[in-house]
Design a protein around this motif. Structure first.
Motif, mmCIF file in Angstrom:
data_model
loop_
_atom_site.group_PDB
_atom_site.id
_atom_site.type_symbol
_atom_site.label_atom_id
_atom_site.label_comp_id
_atom_site.label_asym_id
_atom_site.label_seq_id
_atom_site.Cartn_x
_atom_site.Cartn_y
_atom_site.Cartn_z
ATOM 1 N N HIS A 71 -6.995 34.356 43.747
ATOM 2 C CA HIS A 71 -7.041 35.568 43.625
ATOM 3 C C HIS A 71 -8.002 36.120 42.505
ATOM 4 O O HIS A 71 -8.423 37.147 42.344
ATOM 5 C CB HIS A 71 -5.493 36.301 43.611
ATOM 6 N N PHE A 88 -5.160 39.252 59.800
ATOM 7 C CA PHE A 88 -3.668 39.365 59.883
ATOM 8 C C PHE A 88 -3.377 39.899 61.106
ATOM 9 O O PHE A 88 -3.480 41.099 61.269
ATOM 10 C CB PHE A 88 -2.977 40.109 58.679
ATOM 11 N N LEU A 91 -0.927 42.941 61.511
ATOM 12 C CA LEU A 91 -1.291 43.996 60.603
ATOM 13 C C LEU A 91 -2.290 44.934 61.477
ATOM 14 O O LEU A 91 -3.060 44.569 62.250
ATOM 15 C CB LEU A 91 -1.717 43.897 59.346
ATOM 16 N N THR A 99 -6.356 45.441 52.948
ATOM 17 C CA THR A 99 -5.922 44.276 51.941
ATOM 18 C C THR A 99 -7.019 43.776 51.199
ATOM 19 O O THR A 99 -6.914 43.425 50.089
ATOM 20 C CB THR A 99 -5.300 43.041 52.852
ATOM 21 N N GLU A 102 -7.415 44.943 47.453
ATOM 22 C CA GLU A 102 -6.625 44.399 46.270
ATOM 23 C C GLU A 102 -7.156 44.764 45.012
ATOM 24 O O GLU A 102 -6.624 44.922 43.850
ATOM 25 C CB GLU A 102 -6.441 43.217 46.782
ATOM 26 N N ARG B 180 1.641 49.796 49.283
ATOM 27 C CA ARG B 180 0.685 48.889 48.795
ATOM 28 C C ARG B 180 1.555 47.419 48.710
ATOM 29 O O ARG B 180 0.892 46.412 49.227
ATOM 30 C CB ARG B 180 -0.084 49.153 47.564
ATOM 31 N N LEU B 183 2.256 45.972 52.137
ATOM 32 C CA LEU B 183 1.043 45.444 52.683
ATOM 33 C C LEU B 183 1.071 44.031 52.231
ATOM 34 O O LEU B 183 0.627 43.075 52.874
ATOM 35 C CB LEU B 183 0.119 46.488 52.263
ATOM 36 N N ARG B 184 1.106 43.954 50.900
ATOM 37 C CA ARG B 184 0.758 42.787 50.273
ATOM 38 C C ARG B 184 1.865 41.510 50.735
ATOM 39 O O ARG B 184 1.648 40.487 51.135
ATOM 40 C CB ARG B 184 1.001 42.580 48.673
ATOM 41 N N ARG B 186 3.642 41.902 53.660
ATOM 42 C CA ARG B 186 3.244 41.583 55.111
ATOM 43 C C ARG B 186 2.057 40.580 55.305
ATOM 44 O O ARG B 186 2.251 39.917 56.184
ATOM 45 C CB ARG B 186 3.093 42.751 56.031
ATOM 46 N N SER B 187 1.044 40.950 54.560
ATOM 47 C CA SER B 187 -0.117 39.912 54.756
ATOM 48 C C SER B 187 0.367 38.695 54.200
ATOM 49 O O SER B 187 -0.201 37.415 54.834
ATOM 50 C CB SER B 187 -1.262 40.507 54.096
ATOM 51 N N ILE B 200 -4.692 38.691 46.419
ATOM 52 C CA ILE B 200 -3.575 38.970 46.403
ATOM 53 C C ILE B 200 -2.761 37.602 45.733
ATOM 54 O O ILE B 200 -3.187 36.575 45.996
ATOM 55 C CB ILE B 200 -2.734 39.166 47.610
#
Lengths: 229, 306
Positions: A71, A88, A91, A99, A102, B180, B183-184, B186-187, B200
């Motif tokens: 990351h 994903f 999603l 995503t 980030e 947010r 979302l993190r 779930r991903s 992430i």
């Protein structure tokens, strides 16, 4: 400038990447050609930090990334579009693109991403898993681009995609390179595709670079021989 | 055993409401577990003990604030609920750092390890609070009942627990699907590698997800003190039912968890009146097994290709 020197990596007992060097200039598009099993995916995963490098150095604009977790490498300017796209599935398209935000300040999706990929706007509320292969590839590229990367790493973007869409992807990558002035490193097996986008071509064989030439001086026959089994 | 139509209606209403209190605690427990098990695939056998942490926290707050005069005794619960969440959340975070993070992708080992953790926690509760069950005093504004007809008697604390459950459920849904952070989560659950590759910090996501699940169990514990007294092993009574709810609802689906908690709690509560609690449990289990044979992924399964 994206620099890799003396890189070694692999899985367990087997070493897949054996002391590999490569340097990519700003706004250059480099293609790494090679058959299946020659180490393309291992190389990309090592570059982005999903596999730990055993030796060597990875640096972006002089900043060393070799020991950084994935990351943080993304935050430093790498973006990765993996083989098989890996969007994903559960999603939505919008969430998938989100995503990618980030590591940037604004969490709002920039609208110019839909100028590049209009189909994603039409599909924005669909689940990623319900898109076709070509649409998923566009989604994966869009997700990588919204992080405003300096280096975009694409692992076999044409794999499993129908020929007419491959042409679209080539055009999109050329547009991205021209508009955003970013560096692109792409691994491929389809020579006609790379000849449309790359400034320079390399061939990887058993974890080592065995051939390198700018596109204009590239001997297509030699590369084809490397690619055929 | 002759019931008039009116009797039956009143029985259904009252047992249904008793079921609603059970449903509320079960749902709060299951929400935490749905986050941990459904999203992270960690089988947390100590989930019941995190509920007990919340219950004991509530008890301690009531004892302390009770000493401050009638104001404290009346309104301690409003302070106990967030504190129960916080304590369970922090303990969950410590457990994740020391234990769970070494066991991802090893579900059987997590099962054993968290079961051991449950035993350790029970012993700690016993050492600190003693083996006798404790129970905070109910504030007077929750002590009483609403009687819409002379035959129906609906306890106020049940209504309070339902309201609390509603708020927490909506909060969890908002967190998971609108924030947010959600979302993190779930991903990361969809693909840990790919989430790292979009930038992430998946370690933090795991840590906070586990801690949040534990925190929600802590809130369940605060609610639990209103319908039952708390002992060191109170958590073990709920853990099986909670797993049942999560699996039956379809792991990872919040709407599935709500529906399945409702069906299980109501089914048991209404059947209990007519058949006794053992038979009610047997019958509920049989029905669930039957349904799971037809729909192995639970009531709500996601419909996307992978």
């Amino acid at each position: 400038m994206f620099e890799v020197t003396g890189l070694r990596s692999g899985y367990g007992q087997s070493e897949v990447i054996k002391s590999l060097d490569l340097t990519v200039g700003d706004n250059e598009t480099l293609a790494i050609m090679g058959r299946n099993g020659m180490g393309k995916t291992t190389l990309f995963k090592t570059l982005v930090g999903l596999i730990e490098a055993r030796d060597g150095k990875i640096a972006l604009n002089g900043e060393e990334l070799t020991k950084e977790p994935t990351h943080k490498r993304v935050a430093s300017g790498l973006a990765y579009v993996p083989q098989g796209r890996m969007i994903f599935p559960s999603l939505t398209v919008l969430e998938n693109i989100s995503t990618g935000l980030e590591t940037v300040k604004s969490k709002r999706i920039p609208h110019d991403i839909f100028d590049l990929f209009p189909v994603l706007h039409d599909m924005r509320h669909r689940k990623g898993g319900n898109l076709s292969g070509g649409q998923q590839q566009q989604l994966a590229i869009a997700r990588a681009l919204v992080s405003n990367p300096e280096v975009l790493l694409l692992d076999e973007p044409t794999e499993g995609i129908q020929p007419s869409i491959i042409k679209d992807i080539a055009k999109t990558l050329n547009d991205i390179s021209e508009m955003r002035k970013i560096t692109i490193v792409v691994s491929e097996q389809i020579l006609s595709f790379t000849m449309e986008i790359a400034d320079r071509l390399m061939v990887i064989e058993s974890g080592k670079i065995v051939y390198e030439a700018p596109r204009s001086e590239c001997d297509e026959q030699t590369i084809s021989d490397f690619l055929s089994v | 055993m002759d019931y008039s139509m009116q009797d039956l209606m009143a029985i259904f209403a009252m047992q249904g409401f008793a079921g609603l209190s059970f449903f509320s605690v079960l749902l709060l427990m299951a929400l935490g577990l749905a986050i941990i098990f459904g999203q992270m695939r960690v089988i947390n056998m100590a989930h019941g003990e995190f509920m007990v942490i919340g219950a004991y926290t509530t008890y301690v707050v009531s004892e302390v604030m009770g000493g401050w005069g009638s104001w404290g005794a009346e309104y301690y619960i409003l302070f106990a609920i967030p504190l129960a969440f916080l304590v369970a959340f922090l303990v969950g975070m410590v457990v994740e750092v020391l234990m769970i993070r070494h066991l991802y992708h090893r579900p059987l080992d997590t099962l054993l390890a968290t079961w051991g953790l449950a035993l350790i926690m029970q012993q700690v509760f016993r050492s600190v609070f003693g083996a006798r069950e404790v129970s905070p005093s109910t504030p007077s504004w929750l002590d009483g009942a609403w009687t819409p007809t002379p035959m129906i008697y609906i306890p106020l604390n049940g209504l309070f627990i339902m309201g609390l459950t509603l708020v927490v459920t909506l909060g969890v849904v908002w967190l998971m699907y609108r924030s947010r952070w959600g979302l993190r989560v779930r991903s990361t659950m969809a693909s840990r590698e790919m989430s790292a590759a979009v930038g992430i910090n998946t370690r933090w996501v795991d840590r906070l997800t586990f801690a949040l699940g534990c925190g929600v169990a802590g809130i369940a514990g605060a609610a639990f003190t209103m319908i039952s007294s708390t002992g060191p092993t109170s958590g073990t009574l709920y853990i099986v039912d909670t797993f049942l709810v999560v699996v039956f609802g379809g792991a990872g689906s919040i709407s599935g968890t709500v529906v399945s908690a409702f069906l299980i709690a109501q089914g048991q509560s209404i059947l209990e009146f007519f058949l006794g609690s053992s038979m009610a449990k047997v019958l509920t289990l049989l029905v669930i097994i039957g349904i799971l044979m037809l729909r192995p992924e639970g009531l709500f399964k996601s419909k996307v290709r992978r």
